[in-house]
Design a protein around this motif. Structure first.
Motif: not given
Length: 271
Positions: A14-35
């Motif tokens: 949640t709150g994944g568009a910018r800042g800390q949330g976006a960093a979490e989303v990008n990490r998960l995507l790079r690891l190969g997860a679905n988000v």
């Protein structure tokens, strides 16, 4: 590069568009997860900071975490991605730098609806759909570990820790873990820009005051917090639940004597 643990797993942030949330989303995507990302920002806004190059692994839900309809849409998005729901990051949050007597009832209720009710709804509505071994991470704050003048924000961040512990007790038999991270000074627009009742000079003074109270002498980048979130979502933390993890450069652990030591010259500021 992907890690096989994360492949064929879906996470909601949640709150994944910018800042800390976006960093979490990008990490998960790079690891190969679905988000699945929940954020009130319009999907076509240029302010999004997530990597959309893996669009087939990503679903965006535009809405408020304080609305049940948003969570129902998120669960539909999980189904559309076709992999088990393996985790939730309750990252969404807003701030308000006002004391108890300055805060209006409307401001109080609005902040708690996002920071606390949103996390409650997230856990209540997604936990039944989670697979065994899933992980939930609530994003609190150092304001949830100590006294802080911002009344509604502090109350919400302390409550997030309690919510996580209650959920950890309930969900442990299903092998679902629930933990909390408590970031300190994070260098994002939320803390730097004039907002939440502060003008530009106050925002700058607030940032510098936090930096001075941090033994490591700086704020963290959003990706440094994202690393702690990924740790708690992943297999290396599989025996950790109902825990609070401070990601604050030593601010809370070192306490008041860190600053006192600098003032008297016993502790030297980093170059």
């Amino acid at each position: 590069m992907t890690d096989t643990y994360w492949v064929n797993k879906t996470f909601i942030v949640t709150g994944g568009a910018r800042g800390q949330g976006a960093a979490e989303v990008n990490r998960l995507l790079r690891l190969g997860a679905n988000v699945v990302v929940i954020d009130p920002l319009a999907p076509d806004s240029p302010d999004w900071a997530i990597d959309r190059s893996r669009a087939d692994h990503l679903k965006i839900v535009s809405g408020s975490v304080a609305e049940e309809a948003t969570w129902l849409e998120a669960l539909d998005a999980v189904k559309a991605l076709g992999s088990p729901l393996s985790g939730l990051v309750n990252n969404a949050g807003i701030t308000l730098r006002k004391t108890v007597t300055e805060t209006t009832l409307a401001e109080w209720e609005n902040l708690l609806s996002v920071n606390l009710t949103g996390a409650f709804l997230g856990i209540r509505m997604t936990a039944p759909a989670m697979e065994a071994g899933a992980s939930i991470v609530n994003v609190s704050s150092t304001a949830g570990l100590t006294g802080y003048f911002s009344a509604a924000y502090t109350a919400s961040k302390w409550a997030l820790r309690g919510l996580a512990k209650a959920a950890a007790i309930e969900l442990a038999p299903r092998k679902i873990r629930v933990n909390t991270i408590c970031p300190g000074l994070i260098d994002t627009p939320m803390i730097n820009r004039p907002n939440a009742g502060y003008n530009a000079n106050q925002a700058s003074a607030f940032f510098e005051g936090n930096r001075a109270m941090t033994p490591l002498g700086r704020g963290a980048g959003p990706d440094e917090v994202a690393g702690a979130v990924i740790f708690l979502l992943g297999p290396d933390s599989r025996f950790i639940t109902a825990a609070d993890l401070a990601v604050d450069g030593g601010m809370i652990g070192a306490g008041i004597y860190s600053q006192i030591g600098r003032q008297v010259g016993t502790i030297k500021d980093p170059d």
